[in-house]
Design a protein around this motif. Sequence first.
Motif, PDB file in Angstrom:
ATOM      1  N   ILE A  76      55.798  40.819-131.378  1.00 40.98           N
ATOM      2  CA  ILE A  76      55.148  39.382-131.370  1.00 40.98           C
ATOM      3  C   ILE A  76      55.328  38.596-130.228  1.00 40.98           C
ATOM      4  CG2 ILE A  76      54.967  37.345-132.794  1.00 40.98           C
ATOM      5  CD1 ILE A  76      55.492  39.154-135.151  1.00 40.98           C
ATOM      6  N   ALA A  77      56.705  38.531-129.786  1.00 34.96           N
ATOM      7  CA  ALA A  77      56.941  37.576-128.702  1.00 34.96           C
ATOM      8  C   ALA A  77      56.464  38.263-127.400  1.00 34.96           C
ATOM      9  CB  ALA A  77      58.556  37.636-128.598  1.00 34.96           C
ATOM     10  N   LEU A  78      56.550  39.646-127.125  1.00 35.98           N
ATOM     11  CA  LEU A  78      55.994  40.198-125.873  1.00 35.98           C
ATOM     12  C   LEU A  78      54.568  39.978-125.790  1.00 35.98           C
ATOM     13  CD1 LEU A  78      57.937  43.691-125.592  1.00 35.98           C
ATOM     14  CD2 LEU A  78      58.123  41.706-123.824  1.00 35.98           C
ATOM     15  N   ALA A  79      53.717  40.471-126.804  1.00 33.87           N
ATOM     16  CA  ALA A  79      52.511  40.429-126.716  1.00 33.87           C
ATOM     17  C   ALA A  79      51.878  39.033-126.565  1.00 33.87           C
ATOM     18  CB  ALA A  79      51.712  40.798-128.043  1.00 33.87           C
ATOM     19  N   ASN A  80      52.358  37.895-127.335  1.00 36.63           N
ATOM     20  CA  ASN A  80      51.727  36.497-127.222  1.00 36.63           C
ATOM     21  C   ASN A  80      50.333  36.294-127.570  1.00 36.63           C
ATOM     22  OD1 ASN A  80      52.194  33.632-126.947  1.00 36.63           O
ATOM     23  ND2 ASN A  80      51.828  33.977-124.672  1.00 36.63           N
ATOM     24  N   ALA A  81      49.942  37.100-128.350  1.00 34.26           N
ATOM     25  CA  ALA A  81      48.691  37.299-128.704  1.00 34.26           C
ATOM     26  C   ALA A  81      47.947  35.836-129.293  1.00 34.26           C
ATOM     27  CB  ALA A  81      48.443  38.380-129.773  1.00 34.26           C
ATOM     28  N   ALA A  82      46.621  35.724-129.160  1.00 31.36           N
ATOM     29  CA  ALA A  82      46.021  34.623-129.809  1.00 31.36           C
ATOM     30  C   ALA A  82      45.731  34.612-131.013  1.00 31.36           C
ATOM     31  CB  ALA A  82      44.554  34.450-128.899  1.00 31.36           C
ATOM     32  N   LYS A  83      45.646  36.022-131.801  1.00 35.58           N
ATOM     33  CA  LYS A  83      45.445  36.275-133.024  1.00 35.58           C
ATOM     34  C   LYS A  83      46.201  37.318-133.449  1.00 35.58           C
ATOM     35  CE  LYS A  83      42.126  37.635-136.576  1.00 35.58           C
ATOM     36  NZ  LYS A  83      40.684  37.696-137.084  1.00 35.58           N
ATOM     37  N   LEU A  84      47.092  36.864-134.598  1.00 36.79           N
ATOM     38  CA  LEU A  84      47.984  37.900-135.054  1.00 36.79           C
ATOM     39  C   LEU A  84      48.033  38.231-136.356  1.00 36.79           C
ATOM     40  CD1 LEU A  84      51.128  39.103-134.658  1.00 36.79           C
ATOM     41  CD2 LEU A  84      52.287  36.948-135.295  1.00 36.79           C
ATOM     42  N   VAL A  85      47.827  39.471-136.605  1.00 36.29           N
ATOM     43  CA  VAL A  85      47.688  40.261-137.977  1.00 36.29           C
ATOM     44  C   VAL A  85      48.652  41.032-138.531  1.00 36.29           C
ATOM     45  CG1 VAL A  85      45.951  41.418-139.419  1.00 36.29           C
ATOM     46  CG2 VAL A  85      45.237  40.161-137.535  1.00 36.29           C
ATOM     47  N   LEU A  86      49.342  40.607-139.416  1.00 36.89           N
ATOM     48  CA  LEU A  86      50.605  41.390-139.950  1.00 36.89           C
ATOM     49  C   LEU A  86      50.207  41.838-141.316  1.00 36.89           C
ATOM     50  CD1 LEU A  86      53.403  38.814-139.189  1.00 36.89           C
ATOM     51  CD2 LEU A  86      52.396  40.751-137.850  1.00 36.89           C
ATOM     52  N   HIS A  87      50.323  43.520-141.296  1.00 40.35           N
ATOM     53  CA  HIS A  87      50.162  44.250-142.590  1.00 40.35           C
ATOM     54  C   HIS A  87      51.667  44.506-143.006  1.00 40.35           C
ATOM     55  CE1 HIS A  87      46.022  44.533-142.412  1.00 40.35           C
ATOM     56  NE2 HIS A  87      46.172  44.607-141.062  1.00 40.35           N
ATOM     57  N   PRO A 135      53.751  31.088-128.069  1.00 42.72           N
ATOM     58  CA  PRO A 135      53.012  29.876-127.733  1.00 42.72           C
ATOM     59  C   PRO A 135      51.591  30.174-127.866  1.00 42.72           C
ATOM     60  CG  PRO A 135      54.875  30.252-126.258  1.00 42.72           C
ATOM     61  CD  PRO A 135      54.987  31.546-127.085  1.00 42.72           C
ATOM     62  N   ALA A 136      50.777  31.286-127.613  1.00 42.70           N
ATOM     63  CA  ALA A 136      49.514  31.538-127.657  1.00 42.70           C
ATOM     64  C   ALA A 136      48.980  31.544-128.794  1.00 42.70           C
ATOM     65  CB  ALA A 136      49.288  32.781-126.412  1.00 42.70           C
ATOM     66  N   THR A 137      49.698  31.806-129.975  1.00 45.03           N
ATOM     67  CA  THR A 137      48.947  32.167-131.495  1.00 45.03           C
ATOM     68  C   THR A 137      48.314  30.981-131.870  1.00 45.03           C
ATOM     69  OG1 THR A 137      50.532  33.947-131.567  1.00 45.03           O
ATOM     70  CG2 THR A 137      49.316  33.100-133.609  1.00 45.03           C
ATOM     71  N   THR A 138      46.936  31.076-132.266  1.00 45.33           N
ATOM     72  CA  THR A 138      46.425  30.144-132.807  1.00 45.33           C
ATOM     73  C   THR A 138      45.808  30.509-134.375  1.00 45.33           C
ATOM     74  OG1 THR A 138      44.268  30.729-131.692  1.00 45.33           O
ATOM     75  CG2 THR A 138      45.729  29.029-130.742  1.00 45.33           C
ATOM     76  N   GLU A 139      45.661  31.830-134.341  1.00 44.97           N
ATOM     77  CA  GLU A 139      45.119  32.346-135.762  1.00 44.97           C
ATOM     78  C   GLU A 139      46.320  33.277-136.361  1.00 44.97           C
ATOM     79  OE1 GLU A 139      41.126  33.985-135.820  1.00 44.97           O
ATOM     80  OE2 GLU A 139      41.017  33.213-133.814  1.00 44.97           O
ATOM     81  N   LEU A 140      46.391  33.439-137.605  1.00 45.40           N
ATOM     82  CA  LEU A 140      47.731  34.249-138.264  1.00 45.40           C
ATOM     83  C   LEU A 140      46.897  34.296-139.445  1.00 45.40           C
ATOM     84  CD1 LEU A 140      50.303  35.192-138.723  1.00 45.40           C
ATOM     85  CD2 LEU A 140      50.912  32.967-139.471  1.00 45.40           C
ATOM     86  N   GLU A 141      47.212  35.967-139.783  1.00 47.27           N
ATOM     87  CA  GLU A 141      46.851  36.508-141.064  1.00 47.27           C
ATOM     88  C   GLU A 141      48.097  37.396-141.339  1.00 47.27           C
ATOM     89  OE1 GLU A 141      43.361  38.917-141.184  1.00 47.27           O
ATOM     90  OE2 GLU A 141      42.067  37.445-139.879  1.00 47.27           O
ATOM     91  N   VAL A 142      48.526  36.895-142.664  1.00 45.65           N
ATOM     92  CA  VAL A 142      49.650  37.635-143.266  1.00 45.65           C
ATOM     93  C   VAL A 142      49.016  38.669-144.496  1.00 45.65           C
ATOM     94  CG1 VAL A 142      51.975  37.597-144.265  1.00 45.65           C
ATOM     95  CG2 VAL A 142      51.317  36.145-142.607  1.00 45.65           C
ATOM     96  N   GLU A 143      49.179  39.656-144.534  1.00 45.42           N
ATOM     97  CA  GLU A 143      48.746  40.771-145.651  1.00 45.42           C
ATOM     98  C   GLU A 143      49.765  41.537-146.273  1.00 45.42           C
ATOM     99  OE1 GLU A 143      45.181  42.739-144.340  1.00 45.42           O
ATOM    100  OE2 GLU A 143      44.216  41.136-143.338  1.00 45.42           O
ATOM    101  N   PRO A 144      50.652  41.165-147.378  1.00 42.99           N
ATOM    102  CA  PRO A 144      51.724  41.791-147.840  1.00 42.99           C
ATOM    103  C   PRO A 144      50.916  43.045-148.731  1.00 42.99           C
ATOM    104  CG  PRO A 144      51.874  39.407-148.072  1.00 42.99           C
ATOM    105  CD  PRO A 144      50.462  39.530-147.531  1.00 42.99           C
ATOM    106  N   TYR A 145      51.696  44.033-148.707  1.00 43.11           N
ATOM    107  CA  TYR A 145      51.216  44.962-149.522  1.00 43.11           C
ATOM    108  C   TYR A 145      51.469  45.106-150.965  1.00 43.11           C
ATOM    109  CZ  TYR A 145      51.368  49.874-151.518  1.00 43.11           C
ATOM    110  OH  TYR A 145      51.380  50.907-152.259  1.00 43.11           O
TER     111      TYR A 145
END
Length: 407
Positions: free
Chosen positions: A117-128, A159-169
């Motif tokens: 997560i820290a390396l990619a510094n993505a604008a959108k982060l999706v966690l399954h 710093p760059a993340t503006t969208e976050l999706e958290v999808e617990p199983y």
Amino acid sequence: MAKPPRQQTETADHISKLPDDILVAILSLCPYKDAVRTASVSRRWERLVAQLPNLTLLMSLLGHSTPIGTPSERRVQSMARTLRRRCRDGSHAAVKRLQLVYRKDVPMECRYADEFIALANAAKLVLHLQCDCLTAPDDGGDGDCGDEDAGAWSLQLPPATTELEVEPYWYAVRPPHIHGSSVSTLRSLALVGFTVLRQDFLLTGLPSLEHLRIGQCTLPASIDITSGVMPRLKHLDITDVSVMTDGTKAAINVLADELLTLRMSCHLFSKTKAPSKHEMFLLRPRFNFTARFTTYSSFRLRAPRLRVFEWRCCYADEVRVESVGRLTDVAVEIAAGMIPRPFCTESRSVTTQERDKLMTDILQGLMPGLQPRSWKNVKRKCMQRERDDRWLCFEIKSACSAHGQMK
């Protein structure tokens, strides 16, 4: 050695002549692991892989016999090398979307997830997020996970993340405590999956959040969504949010000064059947953490700028709509009928009187924002392929016009 056919050589030459941006667009259509394999073809392909905007990393390999993946540190280390190589010189193309699939109950995978997560510094982060639950219904068990809990955890946003999706199983995975440098700039947040949603998840100050989506969660108690925590919230979507048991008293309070659209639906946990249908017997509940039929103890809405309101198959003992804006779109769908029941319990139903009262309470609260200011055109209507009068529906579009559209 025989030369390759001329047609194949010409095709390869045409592909090699394509500009980088087109080749990157083509590679983006492939699974990430397949795109990475092209790096062995030439240095140019290695450079192109490093420009892919969307990354999907599956840490636990998913098998055919079980939905829970098998951890492999060797495989995860290979992913880490690939991502570090892409990011090492600081000149790599920005990662627009990072999608991670990993097990929350495996410390090794959690540790690497934080690094990715820290390396990619993505604008959108999706966690399954998965968690081993050997008795889960999808694994052939009885759905009884007891008090298993993967524990509290924190998610630091880059710093760059503006969208976050958290999808617990599964319910063993709690919603995270969100922190980091981009909390103040996060614009979109989605929590969609089987987890127990408590008020503490909604207490993190998100001053720039505009879109909030909550789906398939379970409420053990009441929740408040307020402008004090999310002052710029404009769009709220609550889908299939259940309560923990049939006796759970859980209210939903939405007090949002800037809210423009509110969509609520609960088709999954609030489904009725016509009296002519066979009774729905449930020998065991589908999930221990969700009531089979959901009724909120109350629903309160104060949104003075609201434009769009949808309420589909939701039920509440009390509805209080305190203020809305000039509404342009309204849709309310409620059905009477039998509700699901466990074996050896008495049958229960949503009566037509209960349904009509709920519709009346909702529309009376919305009336100040409706034009024309009348609801005499509310009609019973058969929905979909049903041939009974269980459904009571109200729909109006472009309500600020002189006549609008009612059904």
